[in-house]
Design a protein around this motif. Sequence first.
Motif, PDB file in Angstrom:
ATOM      1  N   ARG A 102     -29.134  20.769 -38.434  1.00 39.62           N
ATOM      2  CA  ARG A 102     -29.469  19.500 -37.785  1.00 39.62           C
ATOM      3  C   ARG A 102     -29.698  19.644 -36.288  1.00 39.62           C
ATOM      4  NH1 ARG A 102     -28.834  14.759 -40.392  1.00 39.62           N
ATOM      5  NH2 ARG A 102     -28.205  13.676 -38.486  1.00 39.62           N
ATOM      6  N   ASN A 103     -29.904  20.875 -35.827  1.00 35.78           N
ATOM      7  CA  ASN A 103     -30.238  21.062 -34.415  1.00 35.78           C
ATOM      8  C   ASN A 103     -31.461  20.246 -34.033  1.00 35.78           C
ATOM      9  OD1 ASN A 103     -28.187  22.938 -34.298  1.00 35.78           O
ATOM     10  ND2 ASN A 103     -29.381  24.453 -33.173  1.00 35.78           N
ATOM     11  N   CYS A 104     -32.438  20.204 -34.948  1.00 37.89           N
ATOM     12  CA  CYS A 104     -33.681  19.513 -34.631  1.00 37.89           C
ATOM     13  C   CYS A 104     -33.450  18.011 -34.499  1.00 37.89           C
ATOM     14  CB  CYS A 104     -34.744  19.816 -35.684  1.00 37.89           C
ATOM     15  SG  CYS A 104     -34.259  19.450 -37.387  1.00 37.89           S
TER      16      CYS A 104
ATOM     17  N   ARG B  80     -36.299  11.158 -32.596  1.00 41.57           N
ATOM     18  CA  ARG B  80     -37.608  10.500 -32.637  1.00 41.57           C
ATOM     19  C   ARG B  80     -38.681  11.458 -33.132  1.00 41.57           C
ATOM     20  NH1 ARG B  80     -38.238   9.126 -26.550  1.00 41.57           N
ATOM     21  NH2 ARG B  80     -37.569  11.322 -26.597  1.00 41.57           N
ATOM     22  N   VAL B  81     -38.506  12.729 -32.824  1.00 39.29           N
ATOM     23  CA  VAL B  81     -39.453  13.752 -33.287  1.00 39.29           C
ATOM     24  C   VAL B  81     -39.123  14.171 -34.715  1.00 39.29           C
ATOM     25  CG1 VAL B  81     -40.378  16.060 -32.865  1.00 39.29           C
ATOM     26  CG2 VAL B  81     -39.810  14.571 -30.938  1.00 39.29           C
ATOM     27  N   PHE B  82     -37.835  14.436 -34.962  1.00 34.77           N
ATOM     28  CA  PHE B  82     -37.370  14.874 -36.273  1.00 34.77           C
ATOM     29  C   PHE B  82     -36.524  13.737 -36.854  1.00 34.77           C
ATOM     30  CE2 PHE B  82     -37.965  18.563 -33.536  1.00 34.77           C
ATOM     31  CZ  PHE B  82     -38.817  19.346 -34.311  1.00 34.77           C
ATOM     32  N   VAL B  83     -37.140  12.933 -37.689  1.00 31.09           N
ATOM     33  CA  VAL B  83     -36.511  11.702 -38.177  1.00 31.09           C
ATOM     34  C   VAL B  83     -35.716  11.998 -39.446  1.00 31.09           C
ATOM     35  CG1 VAL B  83     -36.910   9.348 -38.964  1.00 31.09           C
ATOM     36  CG2 VAL B  83     -38.411  10.352 -37.228  1.00 31.09           C
ATOM     37  N   PRO B  84     -34.390  11.819 -39.407  1.00 36.69           N
ATOM     38  CA  PRO B  84     -33.580  12.140 -40.584  1.00 36.69           C
ATOM     39  C   PRO B  84     -33.806  11.153 -41.722  1.00 36.69           C
ATOM     40  CG  PRO B  84     -32.215  11.083 -38.918  1.00 36.69           C
ATOM     41  CD  PRO B  84     -33.572  11.315 -38.288  1.00 36.69           C
TER      42      PRO B  84
END
Length: 208
Positions: A23-25, A31-35
Amino acid sequence: MAGTVEGEKIEIGFSGRHCIHSRNCVLGDPRVFVPNAPGQWIHPEAASVEKIVAIAESCPSGAITYVRKDGGPQEQPPVVNTVRIRENGPLALHAEIMLGDENFYRATLCRCGASENKPFCDGSHTKSGFTASGEPALKDTPALDARNGPLTVTPTTNGPLKLEGNVEIVTGTGHTVDRTQRTFLCRCGHSANKPFCDGSHKREGFVG
């Protein structure tokens, strides 16, 4: 799952085979990497190119990669090839890695023996209760003449991980365990001399 997402200034790549879901991203910029997004979950336009580059280069598994389209510098191999030993977890490599027909700069490789995605870590060390220090005893080894360059990584059949090339093995806190140009690291999870192989894979019937 793998693929790329095109942005105006940067292309972001993702490899599910390499990802350990640290989950580093997402923590870097949700906002860039939306879970837990039902569809497209990577959004290159939601942050600056520099921010995305920083997040990608901090991804320990190398699952997130990028290609800049704005004329800025692309990712470069490190000045020092390293293998970081994660407490109760995988080996985190940062080098000009050559593994089979793949070339990349970052990877987290299994050392518990339980991954279903060998040689890559898939988080199984947590479920299996794997325990291994991230701070093993240090060796008094001389400095290498060169500290970078290609690092050939070979998961030997039913045996250890063979590394060939300049590499420094370091603890989780950054202390140098060994400096070498050839070594064999345990990936069965049973060595009494972790992170190094001691032949336990034969006794334990390791398959991988």
